[in-house]
Structure formats: C-alpha cells, structure tokens
Design an enzyme around this catalytic site. Structure first.
Site, PDB file in Angstrom:
ATOM      1  N   ASP A 112     -10.939 -13.661  42.608  1.00 17.48           N
ATOM      2  CA  ASP A 112     -11.730 -12.901  43.584  1.00 17.48           C
ATOM      3  C   ASP A 112     -13.232 -13.058  43.385  1.00 17.48           C
ATOM      4  OD1 ASP A 112      -9.298 -11.972  44.565  1.00 17.48           O
ATOM      5  OD2 ASP A 112      -9.302 -10.229  43.241  1.00 17.48           O
ATOM      6  N   LYS A 142     -14.452 -17.405  46.081  1.00 16.10           N
ATOM      7  CA  LYS A 142     -14.138 -18.833  46.314  1.00 16.10           C
ATOM      8  C   LYS A 142     -14.053 -19.122  47.814  1.00 16.10           C
ATOM      9  CE  LYS A 142     -10.414 -18.252  43.810  1.00 16.10           C
ATOM     10  NZ  LYS A 142     -10.659 -16.899  43.276  1.00 16.10           N
ATOM     11  N   GLY A 143     -13.420 -18.184  48.553  1.00 21.35           N
ATOM     12  CA  GLY A 143     -13.268 -18.381  49.996  1.00 21.35           C
ATOM     13  C   GLY A 143     -14.627 -18.547  50.669  1.00 21.35           C
ATOM     14  N   GLY A 185      -5.990 -14.405  47.919  1.00 24.19           N
ATOM     15  CA  GLY A 185      -6.542 -13.772  49.114  1.00 24.19           C
ATOM     16  C   GLY A 185      -7.998 -14.187  49.178  1.00 24.19           C
ATOM     17  N   HIS A 186      -8.306 -15.159  50.037  1.00 23.77           N
ATOM     18  CA  HIS A 186      -9.665 -15.704  50.116  1.00 23.77           C
ATOM     19  C   HIS A 186     -10.308 -15.226  51.412  1.00 23.77           C
ATOM     20  CE1 HIS A 186      -8.478 -19.193  47.189  1.00 23.77           C
ATOM     21  NE2 HIS A 186      -8.313 -17.989  46.683  1.00 23.77           N
ATOM     22  N   GLN A 230      -6.926 -18.012  42.274  1.00 21.32           N
ATOM     23  CA  GLN A 230      -6.983 -17.185  41.057  1.00 21.32           C
ATOM     24  C   GLN A 230      -8.240 -17.545  40.259  1.00 21.32           C
ATOM     25  OE1 GLN A 230      -3.493 -18.674  41.710  1.00 21.32           O
ATOM     26  NE2 GLN A 230      -3.687 -16.964  43.100  1.00 21.32           N
ATOM     27  N   SER A 243     -25.138 -16.261  46.030  1.00 20.97           N
ATOM     28  CA  SER A 243     -24.706 -15.634  47.278  1.00 20.97           C
ATOM     29  C   SER A 243     -25.182 -14.184  47.284  1.00 20.97           C
ATOM     30  CB  SER A 243     -23.188 -15.728  47.383  1.00 20.97           C
ATOM     31  OG  SER A 243     -22.728 -15.027  48.509  1.00 20.97           O
TER      32      SER A 243
HETATM   33  P1  GDP Z   1     -11.771 -15.137  46.447  1.00 22.79           P
HETATM   34  O1  GDP Z   1     -10.358 -14.764  46.200  1.00 22.79           O
HETATM   35  O2  GDP Z   1     -12.400 -15.767  45.258  1.00 22.79           O
HETATM   36  O3  GDP Z   1     -11.958 -15.956  47.699  1.00 22.79           O
HETATM   37  O4  GDP Z   1     -12.557 -13.765  46.689  1.00 22.79           O
HETATM   38  P2  GDP Z   1     -12.066 -12.525  47.595  1.00 22.79           P
HETATM   39  O5  GDP Z   1     -12.194 -12.896  49.005  1.00 22.79           O
HETATM   40  O6  GDP Z   1     -10.754 -12.028  47.124  1.00 22.79           O
HETATM   41  O7  GDP Z   1     -13.103 -11.420  47.156  1.00 22.79           O
HETATM   42  C1  GDP Z   1     -14.469 -11.613  47.291  1.00 22.79           C
HETATM   43  C2  GDP Z   1     -15.028 -10.503  48.205  1.00 22.79           C
HETATM   44  O8  GDP Z   1     -16.429 -10.469  48.093  1.00 22.79           O
HETATM   45  C3  GDP Z   1     -14.743 -10.737  49.668  1.00 22.79           C
HETATM   46  O9  GDP Z   1     -14.562  -9.506  50.303  1.00 22.79           O
HETATM   47  C4  GDP Z   1     -16.012 -11.417  50.169  1.00 22.79           C
HETATM   48  O10 GDP Z   1     -16.257 -11.201  51.548  1.00 22.79           O
HETATM   49  C5  GDP Z   1     -17.043 -10.730  49.341  1.00 22.79           C
HETATM   50  N1  GDP Z   1     -18.247 -11.535  49.048  1.00 22.79           N
HETATM   51  C6  GDP Z   1     -18.325 -12.857  48.775  1.00 22.79           C
HETATM   52  N2  GDP Z   1     -19.586 -13.195  48.458  1.00 22.79           N
HETATM   53  C7  GDP Z   1     -20.317 -12.059  48.546  1.00 22.79           C
HETATM   54  C8  GDP Z   1     -21.685 -11.742  48.307  1.00 22.79           C
HETATM   55  O11 GDP Z   1     -22.501 -12.578  47.931  1.00 22.79           O
HETATM   56  N3  GDP Z   1     -22.051 -10.438  48.471  1.00 22.79           N
HETATM   57  C9  GDP Z   1     -21.183  -9.459  48.857  1.00 22.79           C
HETATM   58  N4  GDP Z   1     -21.625  -8.222  48.986  1.00 22.79           N
HETATM   59  N5  GDP Z   1     -19.882  -9.729  49.093  1.00 22.79           N
HETATM   60  C10 GDP Z   1     -19.463 -11.004  48.912  1.00 22.79           C
HETATM   61  P1  IMO Z   2      -7.535 -15.181  44.353  1.00 22.66           P
HETATM   62  O1  IMO Z   2      -7.212 -16.616  44.678  1.00 22.66           O
HETATM   63  C1  IMO Z   2      -7.155 -11.908  41.524  1.00 22.66           C
HETATM   64  C2  IMO Z   2      -3.365 -11.610  39.337  1.00 22.66           C
HETATM   65  C3  IMO Z   2      -2.443 -10.448  39.625  1.00 22.66           C
HETATM   66  C4  IMO Z   2      -1.793 -10.273  38.266  1.00 22.66           C
HETATM   67  C5  IMO Z   2      -1.634 -11.705  37.783  1.00 22.66           C
HETATM   68  C6  IMO Z   2      -0.257 -12.315  38.024  1.00 22.66           C
HETATM   69  O2  IMO Z   2      -7.683 -14.320  45.554  1.00 22.66           O
HETATM   70  O3  IMO Z   2      -8.691 -15.106  43.407  1.00 22.66           O
HETATM   71  P2  IMO Z   2       0.976 -13.192  40.211  1.00 22.66           P
HETATM   72  O4  IMO Z   2       1.298 -12.507  41.498  1.00 22.66           O
HETATM   73  O5  IMO Z   2       0.095 -14.392  40.378  1.00 22.66           O
HETATM   74  O6  IMO Z   2       2.176 -13.500  39.393  1.00 22.66           O
HETATM   75  O7  IMO Z   2       0.131 -12.100  39.374  1.00 22.66           O
HETATM   76  O8  IMO Z   2      -2.620 -12.467  38.474  1.00 22.66           O
HETATM   77  N1  IMO Z   2      -3.743 -12.414  40.520  1.00 22.66           N
HETATM   78  C7  IMO Z   2      -4.964 -12.401  41.071  1.00 22.66           C
HETATM   79  N2  IMO Z   2      -6.047 -11.665  40.779  1.00 22.66           N
HETATM   80  N3  IMO Z   2      -7.217 -12.850  42.480  1.00 22.66           N
HETATM   81  C8  IMO Z   2      -6.149 -13.612  42.769  1.00 22.66           C
HETATM   82  O9  IMO Z   2      -6.204 -14.640  43.627  1.00 22.66           O
HETATM   83  C9  IMO Z   2      -4.933 -13.377  42.084  1.00 22.66           C
HETATM   84  N4  IMO Z   2      -3.697 -13.929  42.131  1.00 22.66           N
HETATM   85  C10 IMO Z   2      -2.989 -13.328  41.164  1.00 22.66           C
HETATM   86  O10 IMO Z   2      -3.166  -9.312  40.026  1.00 22.66           O
HETATM   87  O11 IMO Z   2      -2.672  -9.628  37.400  1.00 22.66           O
HETATM   88 MG    MG Z   3      -9.106 -13.062  46.305  1.00 21.75          MG
END
Ligand code: GDP
Ligand code: IMO
Ligand code: MG
Length: 426
Positions: free
Chosen positions: A18, A21-22, A45-46, A226, A415
C-alpha cells in the site's frame, strides 16, 4: 524514468504494501507501452485517482487506465477469474476500453472457490490476517503440483480431473479444520465452463510477448504487488504473503531474464503502514496512530481494514533497497505529514543492549525492538501544490535528504497528493 538504456523497470513496494504503487504506475504508464503484473493476485488493491473518479485495481495492471498502454498478467500471478471479469466489467462500465489491451499468461495458476473457502476458514490465515482472497492456498497447490492453470481450460477432461484432485485435497483440509463447509467439483466446473469462453481468447505466452516487446525497444513497467517485507523469503515470515514480491520475483513471474530488467523503483510512504498482523517496529500508539491514519486515510483498499501506522523506518527501507537492488525511490504521501510539529525517522533498533542497524531476522528480536529515532522539525505548510523540489519547504527537503542518506538510494519522485499531477520528478 525511461531512456534509451532504461526501458524495463520494475516497480516494487519497499515496505509492507500500500505504498502507492498504483499511483506511481499510473503516472509512469504515460510513457510505457506495456504494464505487467508478476505475482500476487486479488489480495492487491492499487488505487488510482483520475479527476473525480477513483479506481481500485486488484487483478488488472494499473496501466489499463491509459488508453493505448497494453497490459498483461504474468505466469507468477494467481488469477481469480471471477474477480478478473467483475473488474473488467466495472472498467468497461466506467468507460475504460479494455478490449484487445489485456492479456493473461496461459501458465498463470487459477484461484478457485475452494482456495477462498480454505483461506476464510483457516485459523492460520486468521492469525496472519490474510485478505481472504485464497492466495496462500492457491500458491500451496501450485508448489504441491496440483494446481489448475489457465491453459488447462482448453482440455475439458484434464480440467475435470485436476479440479477433482483440487477439491479432494481441499475437502481433506476442511475436514481437518473440523468445519462443515465442503468444496464441490460440479460448482467449480460450472464456474470455469462459464468463464472459459471469455478467458481463453485473451491468453498469451506473456513471457514471449514481453521479450519481443523489449527487443523491439518498448518501455515496459513490471508492477509489483504487496511489499518487500511481505515477501515469502525476505519478509517478516510467517507474517507474509505467499509470493516473491521483491524485484527478483519479477523476472520469474513475467517469464523474462533477470538481465532484461534495467531498473528497480522502490515505492515508499513518507511514513510506514501495515495491514494484517506481524511486527511493525515503528508502530505508533493509539492517539498518534489514529491521527496519521485519519490524515492518510489509511484503510485497506481490498479489505477496508484500518492500517497500522508508524514513523518512517529507515532500517526496513535500507534493507529493501538491498534485496531489490533499488535504483531509485518514490516517496509518496509526503503531504500527510504536513501538519506534524515534529517528524521522526528510525535509524536502528535497540534489542536488549545491542543496536541493530541492519534488519534483524528473528521475530523475537523484532518484537522486542526499540526503534532509535532521529527527530526533525515538521514543515507545517501544505505541500499539495508543490511541483518541483524547490517548491517544497526547507524542513521537508531536509527530511527527504535524510531519507536518501539513510536508505542510500536517490529519490526520483515525491508524491504530494492522490491526483496524477501531484507528483514531483526529482
Ligand atoms: P498500492 O497498493 O501500493 O497501490 O497503494 P494503495 O492504493 O493500497 O494505497 C495508497 C493510498 O494512498 C491510495 O488511497 C492512494 O490514492 C493514496 N495516495 C497515493 N499517493 C498519495 C499521496 O502522495 N498523497 C496522498 N494523500 N495520498 C496518496
Ligand atoms: P498491495 O498490492 C498490504 C497482507 C495481508 C496479510 C498478508 C498475507 O495493495 O500493496 P494474503 O492475503 O496475501 O495471504 O495476506 O499480506 N497483504 C497486503 N498488505 N497491501 C497488499 O497489497 C497486501 N496483500 C496482502 O494483510 O497481512
Ligand atoms: Mg494496496
């Protein structure tokens, strides 16, 4: 990011997932020809914000939101066909043209309903705090050589016999759990028979297609899911996911040579979060953690769970830089720290009377680790409108410089918000 000698770039999370990356893939895909996922599955979840729309991609590469960019799901991914088509249909409903731009490796393993059933009923999954998407059980079947691959959909008899094997194993597992739920061959087969006519036409030898793209000069992004500390080998085992999330996994999971990868961009938040269980040495107490969670809107994009929050952990990211061979860092969510009076960076852990500056392996050490912080002045000014480093307040620049020196990796992007244009190219 791309130039004549840097055309294949892996984007990897350098914390616990999280990291944003997305968002970075979406920004960089502007100049990419291909974006390829290489591991994980619908546990990812990106999030990408475009205008007032927000997309959360679980299975499909984030490059899909740029018309003209082609996307592929590599052999290293475990593919949930049900989620895939739900996601495709949602994108189409939102006006995104997916037709002819998305390919799936014929060697990717399938996540089937019984994998999700086991994941949701297993005490071990609960202890780890998995996403419940069937990821662990699907990779278990793959490694145990009883998995079902996309290409098996071409052969109905073979498919049935593989599903029978999978269901029989799943039912033995469920029996051992002492639960009454059971997997079913017929319902699994009817799901696959329903989805095969949509899935088979988009299958490809992804390794070959990407190899050809690379040799013809295309710009290729390999989108990790991840984070490095969730890698099955290099993460905080057993509190990890079941795939190789680090850059080494990219070559295997796409089906290209390691030498075909030119650069590795590590995505990090300006602080640290983790969702699920396991060590998080810089985790904040309830009140400060809640403040960061609210400011950063730190709730899981896949499960909605609150994310645990802490200060930036330099030990973790320096370690991630080493195992991934990071050539650059993208620091996201700097704006979330805008109102803090003081900000802290962790430079080591004290365990008993020993100071660790390299990431320690033993969970017992990690759980007892006392983070050693360097405190710096906050900037207490909005960074959301900064578009170059010189627009940033001095204290924020100092903070980023210190991250760079601790991690020993140059910062390439910062960012400062969720929007596409809220990015600083350093
Ligand atoms: P990912 O799994 O690595 O793609 O990240 P996620 O989407 O799960 O979580 C990142 C969250 O931070 C998302 O809700 C993005 O919209 C948000 N985000 C990304 N970059 C920034 C930033 O520079 N500032 C803020 N406030 N939010 C950001
Ligand atoms: P993105 O790509 C954050 C965590 C779960 C749990 C562990 C194992 O959005 O960054 P699993 O379902 O993979 O067997 O769970 O890994 N986990 C993540 N945490 N971002 C993710 O993906 C994750 N995908 C799995 O919360 O701790
Ligand atoms: Mg995510």
């Amino acid at each position: 990011m791309f130039d004549s000698s840097t055309r294949t770039v892996v984007i990897v999370g350098a914390q616990w997932g999280d990291e944003g990356k997305g968002k970075l893939v979406d920004v960089l895909a502007e100049r990419a020809h291909w974006v390829v996922r290489y591991q994980g599955g619908a546990n990812a979840g990106h999030t990408v914000h475009i205008g007032d729309k927000s997309f959360v991609l679980h299975q499909i590469p984030s490059g899909i939101l740029h018309p003209g960019v082609r996307c592929a799901i590599g052999n290293g991914v475990v593919l949930d066909p049900d989620t895939l088509f739900t996601e495709i249909d949602e994108l189409i409903a939102d006006g995104v043209d997916v037709q002819g731009r998305l390919y799936v490796s014929d060697r990717a393993h399938l996540v089937l309903p019984y994998h999700k059933l086991i994941d949701s009923l297993s005490a071990a999954s609960r202890e780890i705090g998995t996403t419940g998407r069937g990821i662990g059980p699907a990779y278990e079947d793959k490694i145990a050589r009883r998995g079902v691959r996309v290409l098996d959909l071409r052969h109905s008899e073979r498919l049935r016999s593989l599903v029978e094997k999978g269901v029989s194993h799943a039912n033995a597992v469920l029996t051992a759990f002492g639960v009454s739920e059971r997997a079913s061959v017929d319902s699994t087969m009817s799901l696959l028979e329903r989805l095969a006519p949509r899935l088979l036409p988009i299958t490809e030898d992804v390794g070959l297609v990407i190899h050809r793209a690379i040799t013809s000069g295309a710009n290729v992004l390999l989108e990790g899911a991840q984070g490095s500390l969730l890698d099955v080998d290099h993460g905080t085992y057993p509190f990890v996911t079941s795939s190789s999330t680090t850059s080494g996994g990219a070559a295997i999971g796409v089906g290209i040579a390691p030498t075909a990868i030119h650069a590795a961009l590590g995505i990090v938040k300006a602080y640290t979060t983790r969702v699920g269980n396991g060590p998080l040495p810089t985790e904040l107490g309830e009140e400060d953690g809640e403040r960061m969670r609210t400011l950063g809107n730190e709730f899981g994009a896949t499960t909605g769970r609150p994310r645990r929050c802490g200060w930036f952990d330099g030990v973790v990211v320096r370690y991630a830089a080493r195992v991934n061979g990071l050539t650059g860092l993208a620091v996201t969510k700097l704006d979330v720290l805008d109102t803090f009076e003081k900000v802290a960076l962790c430079t080591g852990y004290k365990v008993g009377d020993r100071l660790h500056t390299e990431f320690p392996w033993d969970l017992a050490d990690l759980e007892g680790a006392e983070p050693q912080y360097e405190w710096m002045d906050g900037w207490q000014t909005s960074t959301a409108d900064a578009r170059s480093v010189s627009d940033l307040p001095g204290a924020a620049r100092k903070y980023l410089d210190r991250i760079e020196s601790i991690v020993e990796t140059p910062i390439a992007y910062v960012s400062v918000g969720t929007r596409r244009d809220q990015i600083i190219s350093v």
